[in-house]
Design a protein around this motif. Structure first.
Motif, PDB file in Angstrom:
ATOM      1  N   GLY A  16       5.683   3.092  -0.287  1.00 14.90           N
ATOM      2  CA  GLY A  16       4.368   3.651   0.016  1.00 14.90           C
ATOM      3  C   GLY A  16       4.445   5.156   0.115  1.00 14.90           C
ATOM      4  N   THR A  17       3.413   5.757   0.678  1.00 15.86           N
ATOM      5  CA  THR A  17       3.384   7.210   0.819  1.00 15.86           C
ATOM      6  C   THR A  17       3.675   7.658   2.242  1.00 15.86           C
ATOM      7  OG1 THR A  17       1.001   7.186   1.203  1.00 15.86           O
ATOM      8  CG2 THR A  17       1.746   7.490  -1.078  1.00 15.86           C
ATOM      9  N   CYS A  38      16.568   0.423  -1.997  1.00 13.27           N
ATOM     10  CA  CYS A  38      15.393  -0.434  -2.203  1.00 13.27           C
ATOM     11  C   CYS A  38      14.052   0.311  -2.226  1.00 13.27           C
ATOM     12  CB  CYS A  38      15.340  -1.517  -1.134  1.00 13.27           C
ATOM     13  SG  CYS A  38      14.967  -0.909   0.524  1.00 13.27           S
ATOM     14  N   GLY A  39      14.027   1.606  -1.898  1.00  9.55           N
ATOM     15  CA  GLY A  39      12.782   2.373  -1.928  1.00  9.55           C
ATOM     16  C   GLY A  39      12.005   2.378  -0.625  1.00  9.55           C
ATOM     17  N   HIS A  40      12.516   1.724   0.418  1.00  2.00           N
ATOM     18  CA  HIS A  40      11.833   1.700   1.712  1.00  2.00           C
ATOM     19  C   HIS A  40      11.595   3.131   2.195  1.00  2.00           C
ATOM     20  CE1 HIS A  40      11.854   1.794   6.151  1.00  2.00           C
ATOM     21  NE2 HIS A  40      11.166   0.660   6.050  1.00  2.00           N
ATOM     22  N   ASP A  90       9.630   7.747  -9.673  1.00  2.00           N
ATOM     23  CA  ASP A  90       8.490   8.461  -9.102  1.00  2.00           C
ATOM     24  C   ASP A  90       7.666   7.542  -8.222  1.00  2.00           C
ATOM     25  OD1 ASP A  90       9.058  10.928 -10.244  1.00  2.00           O
ATOM     26  OD2 ASP A  90       7.955  10.464 -12.089  1.00  2.00           O
ATOM     27  N   PRO A  91       6.944   8.083  -7.251  1.00  2.00           N
ATOM     28  CA  PRO A  91       6.853   9.501  -6.923  1.00  2.00           C
ATOM     29  C   PRO A  91       8.073   9.992  -6.148  1.00  2.00           C
ATOM     30  CG  PRO A  91       5.466   8.264  -5.413  1.00  2.00           C
ATOM     31  CD  PRO A  91       6.031   7.275  -6.416  1.00  2.00           C
ATOM     32  N   PRO A  95       2.322  12.532  -0.855  1.00  6.37           N
ATOM     33  CA  PRO A  95       1.306  13.436  -1.399  1.00  6.37           C
ATOM     34  C   PRO A  95       1.352  14.797  -0.693  1.00  6.37           C
ATOM     35  CG  PRO A  95       0.363  11.274  -0.970  1.00  6.37           C
ATOM     36  CD  PRO A  95       1.742  11.271  -0.376  1.00  6.37           C
ATOM     37  N   THR A  96       1.219  15.858  -1.461  1.00  4.93           N
ATOM     38  CA  THR A  96       1.268  17.197  -0.869  1.00  4.93           C
ATOM     39  C   THR A  96       0.089  17.440   0.071  1.00  4.93           C
ATOM     40  OG1 THR A  96       0.182  18.119  -2.825  1.00  4.93           O
ATOM     41  CG2 THR A  96       2.602  18.205  -2.757  1.00  4.93           C
TER      42      THR A  96
END
Length: 117
Positions: A16-17, A38-40, A90-91, A95-96
């Motif tokens: 997530g973000t 895993c991207g957690h 990505d990402p 978010p900036t």
């Protein structure tokens, strides 16, 4: 560490973000870290909940990467030091538009006091 390292999956997308656990409980964070296995996405050790380290401890996933804009460093928990790694899927960062600390609307006015500062 290289892209052939079994502890790194360059194709794993972020969960997530924001910090997965903080999002589910309505909490907030200082900085975000991404598990290279895993991207957690979890919050850093300067945050109240330290979810990135908790994830690494629970899963034995040893490497994280910063999930902050402009940062691409990796950290090895077993070595307690910076490490090298490939570009991950990505990402590359949250978010900036997302403030630090974040997320917008959930950071208490006394956040520095809550962190002991």
């Amino acid at each position: 560490m290289t892209s052939t390292d079994p502890d790194i999956d360059p194709t794993a997308t972020p969960s997530g973000t924001g910090c997965l656990e903080c999002e589910s409980t309505g909490s907030w964070w200082i900085h975000l870290r991404r598990c290279a296995t895993c991207g957690h996405i979890g919050c850093c050790d300067d945050s109240l909940n330290r979810h990135a380290t908790a994830h690494a401890t629970h899963t034995s996933h040893p490497l994280i990467q910063s999930f902050e804009p402009g940062e691409d460093w990796f950290w090895s928990y077993p070595l307690n030091d910076f490490a090298d790694g490939p570009r991950l899927a990505d990402p590359q960062h949250h978010p900036t538009s997302q403030p630090v600390p974040g997320p917008a609307g959930r950071v208490p006015a006394d956040w520095q006091v809550q962190l002991g500062g």
